[in-house]
Design a protein around this motif. Structure first.
Motif, PDB file in Angstrom:
ATOM      1  N   MET A   1     -11.460   2.447  -0.732  1.00  0.00           N
ATOM      2  CA  MET A   1     -11.522   2.776  -1.954  1.00  0.00           C
ATOM      3  C   MET A   1     -12.039   2.000  -3.210  1.00  0.00           C
ATOM      4  SD  MET A   1      -8.708   5.487  -3.019  1.00  0.00           S
ATOM      5  CE  MET A   1      -7.035   6.457  -1.578  1.00  0.00           C
TER       6      MET A   1
ATOM      7  N   VAL B   1      -5.351   6.801   2.518  1.00  0.00           N
ATOM      8  CA  VAL B   1      -4.680   5.168   2.600  1.00  0.00           C
ATOM      9  C   VAL B   1      -4.301   5.085   3.930  1.00  0.00           C
ATOM     10  CG1 VAL B   1      -3.401   3.760   0.880  1.00  0.00           C
ATOM     11  CG2 VAL B   1      -4.315   5.660   0.144  1.00  0.00           C
TER      12      VAL B   1
ATOM     13  N   ARG C   1      -2.282  12.959   1.640  1.00  0.00           N
ATOM     14  CA  ARG C   1      -3.244  12.171   1.143  1.00  0.00           C
ATOM     15  C   ARG C   1      -2.394  10.569   1.471  1.00  0.00           C
ATOM     16  NH1 ARG C   1      -7.757  13.001   0.267  1.00  0.00           N
ATOM     17  NH2 ARG C   1      -7.898  11.750  -1.275  1.00  0.00           N
TER      18      ARG C   1
ATOM     19  N   LEU D   1      -2.213   8.807 -14.688  1.00  0.00           N
ATOM     20  CA  LEU D   1      -1.517   9.740 -14.120  1.00  0.00           C
ATOM     21  C   LEU D   1      -0.641  10.210 -15.653  1.00  0.00           C
ATOM     22  CD1 LEU D   1       0.531   8.903 -11.137  1.00  0.00           C
ATOM     23  CD2 LEU D   1      -0.422  11.376 -12.044  1.00  0.00           C
TER      24      LEU D   1
ATOM     25  N   PHE E   1      -6.148  -0.215  -3.650  1.00  0.00           N
ATOM     26  CA  PHE E   1      -6.467   0.334  -2.269  1.00  0.00           C
ATOM     27  C   PHE E   1      -7.775   0.249  -1.392  1.00  0.00           C
ATOM     28  CE2 PHE E   1      -3.851   4.342  -3.858  1.00  0.00           C
ATOM     29  CZ  PHE E   1      -2.744   3.465  -3.148  1.00  0.00           C
TER      30      PHE E   1
ATOM     31  N   ARG F   1       8.831  11.936 -10.624  1.00  0.00           N
ATOM     32  CA  ARG F   1       8.300  10.696 -10.228  1.00  0.00           C
ATOM     33  C   ARG F   1       6.554  10.406 -10.746  1.00  0.00           C
ATOM     34  NH1 ARG F   1       7.159  10.186  -4.632  1.00  0.00           N
ATOM     35  NH2 ARG F   1       8.795  10.587  -4.282  1.00  0.00           N
ATOM     36  N   LYS F   2       6.139  11.669 -10.706  1.00  0.00           N
ATOM     37  CA  LYS F   2       5.387  11.797 -11.977  1.00  0.00           C
ATOM     38  C   LYS F   2       4.946  11.262 -13.024  1.00  0.00           C
ATOM     39  CE  LYS F   2       3.812  15.959  -9.125  1.00  0.00           C
ATOM     40  NZ  LYS F   2       3.656  17.626  -9.726  1.00  0.00           N
TER      41      LYS F   2
ATOM     42  N   ARG G   1      -5.519   2.298 -13.133  1.00  0.00           N
ATOM     43  CA  ARG G   1      -5.121   3.732 -11.936  1.00  0.00           C
ATOM     44  C   ARG G   1      -3.393   4.045 -12.487  1.00  0.00           C
ATOM     45  NH1 ARG G   1      -3.737   1.880  -5.942  1.00  0.00           N
ATOM     46  NH2 ARG G   1      -2.217   0.561  -6.789  1.00  0.00           N
ATOM     47  N   ALA G   2      -1.868   2.784 -12.982  1.00  0.00           N
ATOM     48  CA  ALA G   2      -1.234   3.950 -13.985  1.00  0.00           C
ATOM     49  C   ALA G   2      -1.177   4.433 -14.678  1.00  0.00           C
ATOM     50  CB  ALA G   2      -0.311   2.566 -13.825  1.00  0.00           C
TER      51      ALA G   2
ATOM     52  N   GLN H   1       0.806  -1.326  -0.016  1.00  0.00           N
ATOM     53  CA  GLN H   1      -0.277   0.189  -0.085  1.00  0.00           C
ATOM     54  C   GLN H   1       0.808   1.255   0.337  1.00  0.00           C
ATOM     55  OE1 GLN H   1      -3.248   0.331   0.102  1.00  0.00           O
ATOM     56  NE2 GLN H   1      -3.448  -1.298  -0.541  1.00  0.00           N
TER      57      GLN H   1
ATOM     58  N   LYS I   1       9.589  14.464  -6.952  1.00  0.00           N
ATOM     59  CA  LYS I   1       9.261  14.375  -6.791  1.00  0.00           C
ATOM     60  C   LYS I   1       8.381  14.035  -7.960  1.00  0.00           C
ATOM     61  CE  LYS I   1       3.820  14.873  -4.901  1.00  0.00           C
ATOM     62  NZ  LYS I   1       2.936  15.014  -3.798  1.00  0.00           N
TER      63      LYS I   1
ATOM     64  N   THR J   1       3.368   5.403  -3.219  1.00  0.00           N
ATOM     65  CA  THR J   1       4.801   6.827  -4.445  1.00  0.00           C
ATOM     66  C   THR J   1       5.107   6.567  -5.418  1.00  0.00           C
ATOM     67  OG1 THR J   1       5.965   5.600  -1.745  1.00  0.00           O
ATOM     68  CG2 THR J   1       7.015   6.389  -4.090  1.00  0.00           C
ATOM     69  N   ALA J   2       4.124   5.032  -5.650  1.00  0.00           N
ATOM     70  CA  ALA J   2       3.773   4.594  -7.682  1.00  0.00           C
ATOM     71  C   ALA J   2       3.164   5.978  -8.209  1.00  0.00           C
ATOM     72  CB  ALA J   2       3.656   2.915  -7.978  1.00  0.00           C
ATOM     73  N   LEU J   3       2.256   6.703  -7.148  1.00  0.00           N
ATOM     74  CA  LEU J   3       0.937   7.424  -8.009  1.00  0.00           C
ATOM     75  C   LEU J   3       1.627   8.760  -7.124  1.00  0.00           C
ATOM     76  CD1 LEU J   3      -2.403   5.494  -6.841  1.00  0.00           C
ATOM     77  CD2 LEU J   3      -1.416   6.001  -9.058  1.00  0.00           C
ATOM     78  N   SER J   4       2.471   8.720  -6.319  1.00  0.00           N
ATOM     79  CA  SER J   4       3.038  10.345  -6.336  1.00  0.00           C
ATOM     80  C   SER J   4       2.532  11.426  -5.563  1.00  0.00           C
ATOM     81  CB  SER J   4       3.416  10.856  -7.421  1.00  0.00           C
ATOM     82  OG  SER J   4       4.581  10.662  -7.813  1.00  0.00           O
ATOM     83  N   MET J   5       1.539   9.665  -4.453  1.00  0.00           N
ATOM     84  CA  MET J   5       0.432  10.562  -3.596  1.00  0.00           C
ATOM     85  C   MET J   5       1.609  11.497  -2.648  1.00  0.00           C
ATOM     86  SD  MET J   5      -2.083   7.941  -3.644  1.00  0.00           S
ATOM     87  CE  MET J   5      -3.135   8.212  -1.915  1.00  0.00           C
TER      88      MET J   5
ATOM     89  N   HIS K   1      -5.260  14.506  -7.223  1.00  0.00           N
ATOM     90  CA  HIS K   1      -4.548  15.130  -5.958  1.00  0.00           C
ATOM     91  C   HIS K   1      -3.169  15.341  -6.328  1.00  0.00           C
ATOM     92  CE1 HIS K   1      -8.130  14.767  -2.908  1.00  0.00           C
ATOM     93  NE2 HIS K   1      -8.372  13.997  -3.077  1.00  0.00           N
ATOM     94  N   VAL K   2      -2.609  14.556  -7.121  1.00  0.00           N
ATOM     95  CA  VAL K   2      -1.248  14.931  -7.936  1.00  0.00           C
ATOM     96  C   VAL K   2      -1.395  16.104  -8.770  1.00  0.00           C
ATOM     97  CG1 VAL K   2       0.772  13.526  -8.272  1.00  0.00           C
ATOM     98  CG2 VAL K   2      -0.298  12.671  -6.912  1.00  0.00           C
TER      99      VAL K   2
ATOM    100  N   GLN L   1      -7.258   2.174   6.494  1.00  0.00           N
ATOM    101  CA  GLN L   1      -6.960   0.999   7.200  1.00  0.00           C
ATOM    102  C   GLN L   1      -6.805   0.140   7.720  1.00  0.00           C
ATOM    103  OE1 GLN L   1      -4.674  -0.703   3.757  1.00  0.00           O
ATOM    104  NE2 GLN L   1      -5.148   0.726   2.105  1.00  0.00           N
TER     105      GLN L   1
ATOM    106  N   GLU M   1      -7.641   9.171  -7.690  1.00  0.00           N
ATOM    107  CA  GLU M   1      -7.185   9.846  -6.405  1.00  0.00           C
ATOM    108  C   GLU M   1      -5.719  10.583  -7.004  1.00  0.00           C
ATOM    109  OE1 GLU M   1      -7.177   9.696  -3.220  1.00  0.00           O
ATOM    110  OE2 GLU M   1      -5.089  11.105  -3.116  1.00  0.00           O
ATOM    111  N   ALA M   2      -5.176   9.776  -7.625  1.00  0.00           N
ATOM    112  CA  ALA M   2      -3.474  10.628  -8.508  1.00  0.00           C
ATOM    113  C   ALA M   2      -3.836  12.082  -9.252  1.00  0.00           C
ATOM    114  CB  ALA M   2      -2.771   9.808  -9.263  1.00  0.00           C
TER     115      ALA M   2
END
Ligand SMILES: Nc1ncnc2c1ncn2[C@@H]1O[C@H](COP(=O)(O)OP(=O)(O)OP(=O)(O)O)[C@@H](O)[C@H]1O
Ligand SMILES: [Mg+2]
Lengths: 222, 261
Positions: free
Chosen positions: B102, A140, A135, B163, B99, B86-87, B159-160, A122, B83, A127-131, B114-115, A144, B110-111
Motif C-alpha cells: 500500500m 494485506v 481485510r 485510530l 504494509f 483493542r481499537k 498510522r498508529a 505484517q 476487538k 492486529t495492532a490496527l484492529s483490522m 475499514h475499522v 503480498q 486503512e484502519a
C-alpha cells in the motif's frame, strides 16, 4: 512406388490445407482450455490454501487429503474418470474442469508458500490496527502472497498448454492431435507438426509478456 | 487506564512474567527499562493482544482485555469484545511493519476507513494532517519501501495515531534506525507527548528521551518490577543495586546517571 518425405520437401499446398484446422483447434480447444483452466486453478488454488489455513481442523484435513490425492494421480486417469462419471458433460467442459482442478492442487501449494512468506510483523500490524480477518487477508496477506505466485502460475499455465493433447483420451481433438490426424490421412507430418510448433511458440511469447506485466503490477514500489 | 493483575506469562516451561501487578493512570507516560529478556516487550505485546497471558487479568479502563473472571473461573472474552477494546490501543513496532503493498496514505487510512468506518475523504484529510505533523506530507503517494527507515517509522507513528488511540505502545521504536535519524523520530514523539493526553507505555534505551517524556519509570529484571520512580529520581538517584548496575551499563558513565538538560 515408395516416396520418402523429408523436411526438405516442404509442401506449401499442404501447409495452407492444414493451417485453418490447426488454428481453429488451437483457439477452440488448446487456448480455451488453458485460459479457463488457469483461471480455475488460480482461484480454486487460493480457496484450497485458505481453507487449509482457516477452516476447522476436520475440514482442513479432509481438503488436504483430497488435494494430495488429486495431485498424485495422473491427469489422464482423472480425465477418463470424469468422462465416464459425468456422461452429461461434453469433453471440453470436462477437460477445463479437470485441468483446472488438477492444477489448483499445485497452485494451492504455491499460495501456501506465498502466505507463509509474509513476515510475522505484517500479521502483528493488522492486529495492532484492529483490522478484520477479511481485510487482513484481502488487503494485506493475499496481495503480498500473490506477488510470489505469479511466476509459478505462468509456469503451470505453460504446463497445461503442453498437457492439452491428453484430452484425446476423452475424445477431444486439440491442435497436436488435429495435426497428427491430418498427417495420418495425407501421409504428410512435417507441415502440420512444424506449424504446431510455431503456433505454440507464437502463443507462448505473449503469455510471457502478460505474466511479466502482471508481476510488475503486483510489485510494491510502483 | 491499564491494570495488570497477577499476570503470569510463560512460553512452554519458561516463565517470563510472574505475578505481575501494576497499573498505569490515564495520561501517564511510563517508561519500562531493564536488561534484555526482562519481559518489557512481552508486557507491551500482552496489552496489544499479540500474546495471551497464561494467567491473571489485564484491565483497560476497568474492562477485562482478553480474559475475565466468571463464576470463579478465568474465561476468554469474545473476539468481538476483545476487538472493541483493542481499537483503543495503538502500537509502533521496532521494525515499522508498514504494509509494502500500500502507499503511505493507504497505510494510514486503512484502519480509519475499514475499522472506524470513516469516509475515505474524511480519513484522507486526517491522514494528511498527521503526515504534516510527522513532516512527510509530500510522501503520501509513495510506497513505504522507497522511504528511509526514519521516514518509515514516522509513517508508522502517523498510522498508529490515525485510530485516535487512548493508549500508545512504543517498543524500541528507534532501535532499528541509524543514530543520526533517531533524533527526528524522538522529536516527533516528544511533540505528541506534549500536545496530546495519550497514555503511553514506552520501552526504550534512549534514557534522555525517557527522562524528558515520561512521568514514571519502571525498572524490570527477570519479569519483576525491581524499582519504580519518577525519571528525575530513577536516573539520578536509583535505590536498588540492580538499577544502578543497569543504568551504569546503559549510560556508560561512572555515575550511572543523566542530568537534566
Ligand atoms: N515467542 C517466544 N517464545 C519463547 N520465548 C520467548 C518468546 N518471546 C519472548 N520470549 C522470552 O521471554 C523473555 C522476555 O522477552 P522480552 O522480549 O519480553 O524481553 P525484553 O525485555 O523486551 O528484552 P529486549 O530488551 O532484548 O527486547 C525472554 O527470555 C525471551 O527469550
Ligand atoms: Mg524487547
Amino acid at each position: 512406388m515408395i516416396s520418402i518425405t523429408t523436411a526438405l520437401d516442404w509442401n506449401w499446398d499442404t501447409t495452407w490445407d492444414v493451417l485453418p484446422t490447426l488454428l481453429s483447434t488451437f483457439l477452440k480447444v488448446t487456448l480455451l482450455v488453458t485460459v479457463l483452466s488457469t483461471l480455475i486453478a488460480a482461484l480454486l488454488g487460493l480457496v484450497i490454501a485458505m481453507t487449509l489455513r482457516l477452516a476447522p481442523k476436520p475440514i482442513a484435513v479432509t481438503v488436504k487429503w483430497i488435494a494430495n490425492f488429486i495431485r498424485m494421480t495422473p491427469i489422464v486417469v482423472q480425465l477418463l474418470f470424469a468422462y465416464y462419471a459425468f456422461l452429461s458433460l461434453d469433453g471440453i467442459t470436462i477437460g477445463i474442469l479437470i485441468f483446472g482442478i488438477h492444477y489448483s492442487t499445485y497452485m494451492s501449494e504455491v499460495y501456501r508458500a506465498g502466505i507463509d512468506a509474509v513476515p510475522q510483523g505484517q500479521w502483528e500490524a493488522t492486529t495492532a490496527l484492529s483490522m478484520s480477518t477479511r481485510r487482513t487477508w484481502t488487503a494485506v496477506i493475499i496481495p503480498q502472497a500473490l506477488r510470489a505466485t505469479i511466476p509459478a502460475l505462468g509456469n503451470y499455465a505453460v504446463s497445461m498448454f503442453k498437457d492439452t493433447p491428453f484430452l484425446l483420451v476423452i475424445g477431444v481433438v486439440e491442435m497436436v492431435n488435429a495435426g497428427l490426424i491430418f498427417g495420418g490421412n495425407t501421409y504428410r507430418y512435417i507441415e502440420p507438426l512444424t506449424l504446431v510448433g510455431i503456433i505454440f511458440l507464437l502463443a507462448s511469447y505473449p503469455t510471457s509478456l502478460l505474466i511479466g506485466r502482471l508481476e510488475k503490477r503486483l510489485a510494491f514500489n510502483t | 487506564m491499564i491494570e495488570f493483575r497477577d499476570i503470569e506469562k510463560s512460553y512452554g516451561d519458561h516463565l517470563v512474567l510472574h505475578e505481575l501487578n501494576f497499573s498505569v493512570a490515564k495520561g501517564d507516560r511510563v517508561t519500562l527499562i531493564g536488561p534484555s529478556g526482562s519481559g518489557k516487550t512481552t508486557i507491551l505485546r500482552l496489552v496489544m493482544t499479540l500474546e495471551e497471558a497464561t494467567d491473571g487479568y489485564i484491565f483497560i479502563d476497568g474492562q477485562p482485555l482478553t480474559h475475565e473472571e466468571r463464576g470463579g473461573k478465568r474465561v476468554a472474552r469474545s473476539k468481538k469484545d476483545q476487538k472493541d477494546i483493542r481499537k483503543r490501543i495503538g502500537m509502533v513496532f521496532q521494525q515499522f511493519n508498514l504494509f509494502p503493498n500500500m502507499s503511505v496514505l493507504e497505510n494510514i487510512i486503512e484502519a480509519p476507513v475499514h475499522v472506524l468506518g470513516q469516509s475515505k475523504a474524511e480519513a484522507t484529510t486526517r491522514a494528511m494532517e498527521l503526515l504534516e505533523k510527522v513532516g512527510l506530507a509530500d510522501k503520501a503517494e509513495q510506497h513505504p519501501t522507497s522511504l528511509s527507515g526514519g521516514q518509515q517509522q514516522r509513517v508508522a507513528i502517523a498510522r498508529a495515531l490515525a485510530l485516535d488511540p487512548e493508549i500508545l505502545l512504543l517498543d524500541e521504536v528507534t532501535s532499528a534506525l541509524d543514530p543520526e535519524i533517531v533524533g527526528e523520530v524522538l522529536g516527533i514523539l516528544r511533540n505528541i507527548a506534549e500536545t496530546t493526553d495519550i497514555t503511553m507505555l514506552i520501552v526504550t534505551h534512549e534514557m534522555q528521551f525517557a527522562r524528558d517524556v515520561s512521568n514514571r519509570v519502571l525498572m524490570f529484571d527477570g519479569g519483576k518490577i525491581v524499582e519504580e520512580a519518577p525519571p528525575s529520581v530513577m536516573f539520578s538517584d536509583p535505590k536498588h543495586q540492580r538499577t544502578k548496575d543497569f543504568l551504569h551499563a546503559v549510560l556508560g558513565d561512572a555515575e550511572g546517571t543523566i542530568g537534566t538538560h
